[in-house]
Design a protein around this motif. Structure first.
Motif, PDB file in Angstrom:
ATOM      1  N   THR A 133       0.846  -1.196   0.000  1.00  0.00           N
ATOM      2  CA  THR A 133       0.000   0.000   0.000  1.00  0.00           C
ATOM      3  C   THR A 133       0.880   1.243   0.000  1.00  0.00           C
ATOM      4  N   THR A 134       0.550   2.182  -0.895  1.00  0.00           N
ATOM      5  CA  THR A 134       1.301   3.432  -0.993  1.00  0.00           C
ATOM      6  C   THR A 134       0.308   4.583  -1.067  1.00  0.00           C
ATOM      7  N   TRP A 135       0.491   5.595  -0.197  1.00  0.00           N
ATOM      8  CA  TRP A 135      -0.381   6.763  -0.192  1.00  0.00           C
ATOM      9  C   TRP A 135       0.077   7.756  -1.245  1.00  0.00           C
ATOM     10  N   LEU A 136      -0.899   8.315  -1.973  1.00  0.00           N
ATOM     11  CA  LEU A 136      -0.621   9.208  -3.094  1.00  0.00           C
ATOM     12  C   LEU A 136      -1.403  10.506  -2.986  1.00  0.00           C
ATOM     13  N   ASP A 137      -0.888  11.525  -3.667  1.00  0.00           N
ATOM     14  CA  ASP A 137      -1.570  12.801  -3.854  1.00  0.00           C
ATOM     15  C   ASP A 137      -1.615  13.039  -5.357  1.00  0.00           C
ATOM     16  N   GLN A 138      -2.784  13.335  -5.899  1.00  0.00           N
ATOM     17  CA  GLN A 138      -2.904  13.484  -7.349  1.00  0.00           C
ATOM     18  C   GLN A 138      -2.228  14.755  -7.834  1.00  0.00           C
ATOM     19  N   ASN A 139      -1.364  14.635  -8.848  1.00  0.00           N
ATOM     20  CA  ASN A 139      -0.715  15.782  -9.490  1.00  0.00           C
ATOM     21  C   ASN A 139      -1.546  16.317 -10.626  1.00  0.00           C
ATOM     22  N   THR A 140      -2.136  15.438 -11.420  1.00  0.00           N
ATOM     23  CA  THR A 140      -2.892  15.833 -12.603  1.00  0.00           C
ATOM     24  C   THR A 140      -4.208  16.449 -12.163  1.00  0.00           C
ATOM     25  N   GLN A 141      -4.498  17.643 -12.647  1.00  0.00           N
ATOM     26  CA  GLN A 141      -5.730  18.320 -12.227  1.00  0.00           C
ATOM     27  C   GLN A 141      -6.722  18.547 -13.343  1.00  0.00           C
ATOM     28  N   THR A 142      -6.377  18.152 -14.574  1.00  0.00           N
ATOM     29  CA  THR A 142      -7.307  18.306 -15.684  1.00  0.00           C
ATOM     30  C   THR A 142      -7.391  17.021 -16.471  1.00  0.00           C
ATOM     31  N   ALA A 143      -8.544  16.760 -17.071  1.00  0.00           N
ATOM     32  CA  ALA A 143      -8.719  15.570 -17.884  1.00  0.00           C
ATOM     33  C   ALA A 143      -7.851  15.659 -19.124  1.00  0.00           C
ATOM     34  N   GLY A 144      -7.295  14.515 -19.520  1.00  0.00           N
ATOM     35  CA  GLY A 144      -6.495  14.457 -20.725  1.00  0.00           C
ATOM     36  C   GLY A 144      -5.072  14.931 -20.554  1.00  0.00           C
ATOM     37  N   SER A 145      -4.640  15.206 -19.323  1.00  0.00           N
ATOM     38  CA  SER A 145      -3.269  15.673 -19.101  1.00  0.00           C
ATOM     39  C   SER A 145      -2.304  14.529 -19.174  1.00  0.00           C
TER      40      SER A 145
END
Length: 145
Positions: A133-145
């Motif tokens: 298990t690895t905790w993540l924070d999303q970098n991508t903020q727009t669809a299709g990036s």
């Protein structure tokens, strides 16, 4: 200590089920490459990524721990509202803080393709674990990036 539960199901058997039924996407854990000079444009561009792991995995949105406050009520540097959890097999390498994760093949939800997450901390490890298990924070903020 035996890896057999009271019902006779082994942790190895549970791990096999999770690998085949839950870890159905293909994920990459990678470190972004250093910037290199593009001789055609004269600008620095990202260099090739260093892939640490590519294989079965799963991404889940998670509430995660609550807000952590530091001195004077300032939000902690890693506080995020976009907390996710990456699951990989136990034989996958540990991801480290600052590594990044992307989904390259999504079997169920095409919206996962090419999204990028930042690893918040060293992958969890435990005696009776059946997946990493690895905790993540999303970098991508727009669809299709």
């Amino acid at each position: 200590m035996s890896d057999t539960t009271a019902e006779g199901l082994t942790l190895g058997a549970v791990s096999d089920i999770v690998k085949s039924k839950v870890l159905v996407d293909t994920v990459q854990i990678f470190q972004p490459g250093p910037e290199v000079l593009d001789p055609d444009s004269g600008e620095y561009v990202p260099g090739p990524d260093t892939v640490i792991y590519e294989g079965p995995g799963a991404i889940f949105a998670q509430g995660g721990p609550g807000i952590t406050l530091s001195l004077e009520g300032q939000a902690y540097v890693d506080d995020t509202s976009d907390r996710f959890k990456l699951l990989t097999p136990l034989d996958a390498p540990l991801a480290s803080r600052g590594d990044q994760v992307r989904v390259t093949v999504a079997t169920q939800d095409g919206g996962l393709i090419n999204r990028v997450w930042r690893v918040l901390d060293l992958s969890d490890a435990g005696t009776l674990a059946i997946v990493r298990t690895t905790w993540l924070d999303q970098n991508t903020q727009t669809a299709g990036s």
